[in-house]
Design a protein around this motif. Sequence first.
Motif, PDB file in Angstrom:
ATOM      1  N   VAL A 218      -4.878  -3.457  -0.389  1.00 30.71           N
ATOM      2  CA  VAL A 218      -6.506  -3.476  -0.202  1.00 30.71           C
ATOM      3  C   VAL A 218      -7.339  -4.756  -0.493  1.00 30.71           C
ATOM      4  O   VAL A 218      -7.797  -5.445   0.518  1.00 30.71           O
ATOM      5  CB  VAL A 218      -7.512  -2.201  -0.964  1.00 30.71           C
ATOM      6  CG1 VAL A 218      -8.689  -1.844  -0.327  1.00 30.71           C
ATOM      7  CG2 VAL A 218      -6.378  -0.978  -0.267  1.00 30.71           C
TER       8      VAL A 218
ATOM      9  N   ILE B 268       0.318  -0.847  -0.682  1.00 27.95           N
ATOM     10  CA  ILE B 268       0.362   0.026  -0.326  1.00 27.95           C
ATOM     11  C   ILE B 268       0.957   1.564  -0.384  1.00 27.95           C
ATOM     12  O   ILE B 268       0.575   2.059  -0.568  1.00 27.95           O
ATOM     13  CB  ILE B 268      -1.216   0.013   1.447  1.00 27.95           C
ATOM     14  CG1 ILE B 268      -1.731  -1.158   0.815  1.00 27.95           C
ATOM     15  CG2 ILE B 268      -1.569   1.231   1.224  1.00 27.95           C
ATOM     16  CD1 ILE B 268      -3.013  -1.015   1.641  1.00 27.95           C
TER      17      ILE B 268
ATOM     18  N   ASP C  97      -4.111  -0.639  -4.816  1.00 26.03           N
ATOM     19  CA  ASP C  97      -5.087  -2.200  -4.822  1.00 26.03           C
ATOM     20  C   ASP C  97      -5.585  -3.554  -4.820  1.00 26.03           C
ATOM     21  O   ASP C  97      -5.788  -4.290  -3.918  1.00 26.03           O
ATOM     22  CB  ASP C  97      -5.939  -1.768  -6.339  1.00 26.03           C
ATOM     23  CG  ASP C  97      -6.832  -0.676  -6.700  1.00 26.03           C
ATOM     24  OD1 ASP C  97      -7.307   0.287  -5.429  1.00 26.03           O
ATOM     25  OD2 ASP C  97      -7.594  -0.214  -7.788  1.00 26.03           O
TER      26      ASP C  97
END
Length: 120
Positions: A82, A66, A79
């Motif tokens: 996440v 991240i 992404d």
Amino acid sequence: MANAAELMRDYPGFNVEQMQDMLLTVFYKPLNERFLIGNEYGNSHNDSYIQNYWANWDLSNMAATIAIGIFCDRRDIYDIGVEYFKNGAGNGSIYNAIPFLHPDGLAQWQESGRDQAHIN
């Protein structure tokens, strides 16, 4: 390193492009991405059984992914971190890291039985 680089981004003489290249080629691709989801460098979790690693292995790789995604302005990399947190197969994803839910919102963290330092 990506978090520190973000702080240094506007410092005169700091080479943002060089740091981005290093984070992507030395850390993200061969280490973080490979560990979490696998890539051309090898299968995920160092080719071992998915539950072989404690949650902190996944969590540190997710955090790095991240942070690198943010510093390198790469939404696709962000992404991945996440998405792994939400749906990853290893012990660090949210549903595997907290396997025991108790009444009234209490939960038992995956590393709770390991030692006190790892549950914080």
